[in-house]
Design a protein around this motif. Structure first.
Motif, short mmCIF file in Angstrom:
data_model
loop_
_atom_site.label_atom_id
_atom_site.label_comp_id
_atom_site.label_asym_id
_atom_site.label_seq_id
_atom_site.Cartn_x
_atom_site.Cartn_y
_atom_site.Cartn_z
N HIS A 127 -9.14 -35.74 -8.12
CA HIS A 127 -8.81 -35.45 -6.73
C HIS A 127 -7.48 -34.72 -6.59
N ASP A 128 -7.08 -34.07 -7.66
CA ASP A 128 -5.79 -33.38 -7.64
C ASP A 128 -5.94 -31.87 -7.86
N HIS A 129 -7.08 -31.33 -7.46
CA HIS A 129 -7.33 -29.91 -7.69
C HIS A 129 -6.53 -29.03 -6.74
N GLU A 130 -6.24 -27.82 -7.21
CA GLU A 130 -5.38 -26.91 -6.47
C GLU A 130 -6.09 -25.59 -6.16
N ILE A 131 -5.66 -24.98 -5.07
CA ILE A 131 -6.16 -23.67 -4.66
C ILE A 131 -5.00 -22.70 -4.62
N ILE A 132 -5.21 -21.51 -5.14
CA ILE A 132 -4.20 -20.46 -5.07
C ILE A 132 -4.60 -19.50 -3.94
N ALA A 133 -3.69 -19.35 -2.97
CA ALA A 133 -3.91 -18.44 -1.86
C ALA A 133 -2.84 -17.35 -1.91
N MET A 134 -2.88 -16.41 -0.97
CA MET A 134 -1.96 -15.27 -0.98
C MET A 134 -0.95 -15.33 0.16
N ARG A 135 0.25 -14.91 -0.13
CA ARG A 135 1.25 -14.77 0.92
C ARG A 135 0.83 -13.67 1.91
N HIS A 136 1.22 -13.83 3.14
CA HIS A 136 0.91 -12.88 4.23
C HIS A 136 -0.58 -12.82 4.56
N SER A 137 -1.32 -13.83 4.13
CA SER A 137 -2.75 -13.88 4.43
C SER A 137 -2.98 -14.56 5.77
N PHE A 138 -4.20 -14.45 6.25
CA PHE A 138 -4.61 -15.19 7.45
C PHE A 138 -6.07 -15.57 7.28
N SER A 147 -3.91 -24.14 6.09
CA SER A 147 -3.24 -24.54 4.85
C SER A 147 -3.30 -23.46 3.79
N VAL A 148 -4.30 -22.59 3.84
CA VAL A 148 -4.39 -21.49 2.87
C VAL A 148 -3.95 -20.17 3.48
N THR A 149 -3.38 -20.23 4.69
CA THR A 149 -2.83 -19.05 5.35
C THR A 149 -1.36 -18.90 4.95
N GLY A 150 -1.04 -17.78 4.31
CA GLY A 150 0.29 -17.61 3.72
C GLY A 150 1.32 -17.08 4.69
N LYS A 166 -1.12 -23.43 -3.47
CA LYS A 166 0.01 -22.64 -3.94
C LYS A 166 -0.19 -21.19 -3.51
N PHE A 167 0.91 -20.47 -3.34
CA PHE A 167 0.82 -19.10 -2.84
C PHE A 167 1.34 -18.09 -3.85
N ALA A 168 0.51 -17.06 -4.09
CA ALA A 168 0.87 -15.96 -4.98
C ALA A 168 1.09 -14.71 -4.14
N ASP A 169 1.53 -13.65 -4.78
CA ASP A 169 1.74 -12.37 -4.09
C ASP A 169 0.48 -11.53 -4.19
N PHE A 170 0.03 -11.04 -3.06
CA PHE A 170 -1.15 -10.17 -2.99
C PHE A 170 -0.92 -8.93 -3.83
N ASN A 171 -1.92 -8.54 -4.60
CA ASN A 171 -1.87 -7.37 -5.48
C ASN A 171 -0.90 -7.51 -6.64
N ASP A 172 -0.55 -8.75 -6.98
CA ASP A 172 0.32 -9.02 -8.13
C ASP A 172 -0.38 -10.05 -9.01
N LEU A 173 -1.12 -9.56 -9.99
CA LEU A 173 -1.93 -10.45 -10.84
C LEU A 173 -1.07 -11.42 -11.62
#
Length: 400
Positions: A127-138, A147-150, A166-173
């Motif tokens: 029950h501790d799984h994580e999702i990576i979303a993007m900054r400046h997202s909606f 919660s996944v809106t950056g 957690k939030f990563a940068d869009f277009n930055d692999l």
């Protein structure tokens, strides 16, 4: 009743969650809207990318009216022909395997999140799984989608959000790779960021994400609520990149005004079973009759191809606007989802455009967004550009 009276009654009755423009829209025809005073507006907002076919497109109204006379609602305890029809056509258009109909895009995001977490739980029971979303997202304004809106501006009054995001940068692999762990169950992103400022995903980024997810058994969720349904010149934006997501969300133009969305998935990601998810109204016969007809019209009338052609014309025209106005600093987008970055407040330009009979939208803090009905013509684009040039010229004079 006068416009001012309508507005006064609305402000007295509705929760003030929107700063509305002082226009009371009354009816639509083609790519035009009319207010209660009879004023005509060229619509380059399409109800926030909803009315892909404009207003009163031949065949769509009739399909909805016919379904009203037959059956509007049954609940999902029974099968209905419109739901089966719409699901089959949506599968064919997307190449996905399974469909769950929702009432909105936000609800589609909620379902996608649950699908990813259930998939991971089935693998290890954790029950501790994580999702990576993007900054400046909606992705929407319900608690899961938020919660996944950056964008902290949207989140701040409603914290704490759901955990494990957690939030990563869009277009930055590399920024995504830095966040991947054995707890990561999904990566979620808009294939073309909308509210964040009209930023298309780069090809290398999307293909790199697909490879990264495959190598780590992570589900790739693509939000195509705004950029899907033909808007970028392909039926779905991901089809420009030579990949396929594990889960995709769609809404807005799916019903062209009827409240219907969906999350789709591959058989691999189809983790939920009876009792895991539900909706009272979602996928009822009325909205699915509309969605099925929309998908028919898109195929039969060449809507996607037309959108691609008009998108190129719009791009060239907006480049012309950018080159002529010192207030425009950047231009980006795909198909009929484009944006101009400006140095003056977008609201000022939008207000001036409204006065001249043109509806525009903003995106982010400094972008004018162009998401017209997909049936627009070159004539409409030229008319929009002339009004826009006038508005920018007025803003330039006022700034002196």
């Amino acid at each position: 009743m006068y416009k001012e009276e309508y507005i006064e009654k609305a402000e007295a009755a509705l929760l003030h969650t929107y700063n509305r423009y002082p226009v009371v829209l009354d009816r639509g025809d083609g790519v035009y809207l009319f207010d209660t005073d009879g004023k005509k507006y060229l619509d380059f907002g399409a109800g926030i990318a909803v009315f892909a076919l404009g207003y009163h497109y031949k065949g769509l109204d009739e399909a909805v009216k016919n379904q009203v006379d037959k059956l509007i609602h049954t609940s999902n305890l029974f099968y209905s022909v419109p739901a089966m029809d719409a699901a089959e056509k949506l599968k064919e258009a997307s190449g996905m395997d399974r469909v769950f109909f929702t009432n909105s895009g936000t609800e589609a995001i909620e379902g996608a999140i649950k699908l990813a977490r259930k998939y991971a739980w089935m693998k290890d029971g954790g029950h501790d799984h994580e999702i990576i979303a993007m900054r400046h997202s909606f992705h929407g304004r319900s608690m899961g989608a938020l919660s996944v809106t950056g964008n902290d501006h949207y989140q701040e009054p409603f914290k704490p959000m759901i955990g494990g995001v957690k939030f990563a940068d869009f277009n930055d692999l590399d920024s995504v790779k830095a966040l991947v762990s054995d707890k990561t169950c999904a990566v979620i992103m808009e294939t073309l960021q909308g509210e964040g400022g009209i930023y298309p995903a780069e090809r290398e980024f999307v293909q790199g994400l697909r490879t990264l997810c495959d190598e780590n058994d992570i589900l790739l969720i693509l939000d195509e609520i705004q950029c899907g349904m033909g808007r970028t010149g392909k039926m779905f934006c991901f089809q420009h990149y030579g990949i396929k997501p594990d889960i995709m969300t769609v809404a807005k133009a799916l019903g062209c005004g009827m409240p219907v969305g969906a999350f789709l998935c591959t058989d691999k990601a189809a983790s939920m079973g009876p009792g895991d998810h539900g909706t009272t109204y979602g996928g009822n016969p009325l909205v699915c009759a509309a969605a099925a007809k929309v998908l028919d019209i898109f195929q039969e009338d060449g809507i996607v191809q037309h959108a691609g052609t008009m998108g190129q014309i719009l791009y060239e025209k907006l480049e012309e606007v950018k080159n002529e106005s010192p207030l425009v600093t950047a231009h980006r987008g795909m198909g009929l989802m484009q944006g101009l970055e400006v140095t003056c407040p977008p609201s000022v330009i939008i207000t001036k455009a409204l006065e001249k009979g043109l509806i525009l939208l903003s995106a982010g803090t400094n972008v004018i967004r162009f998401v017209p009905p997909l049936i627009i013509t070159e004539e409409h684009i030229n008319a929009m550009a002339e009004i826009l040039k006038q508005c920018l010229a007025e803003c330039e004079k006022e700034a002196v």
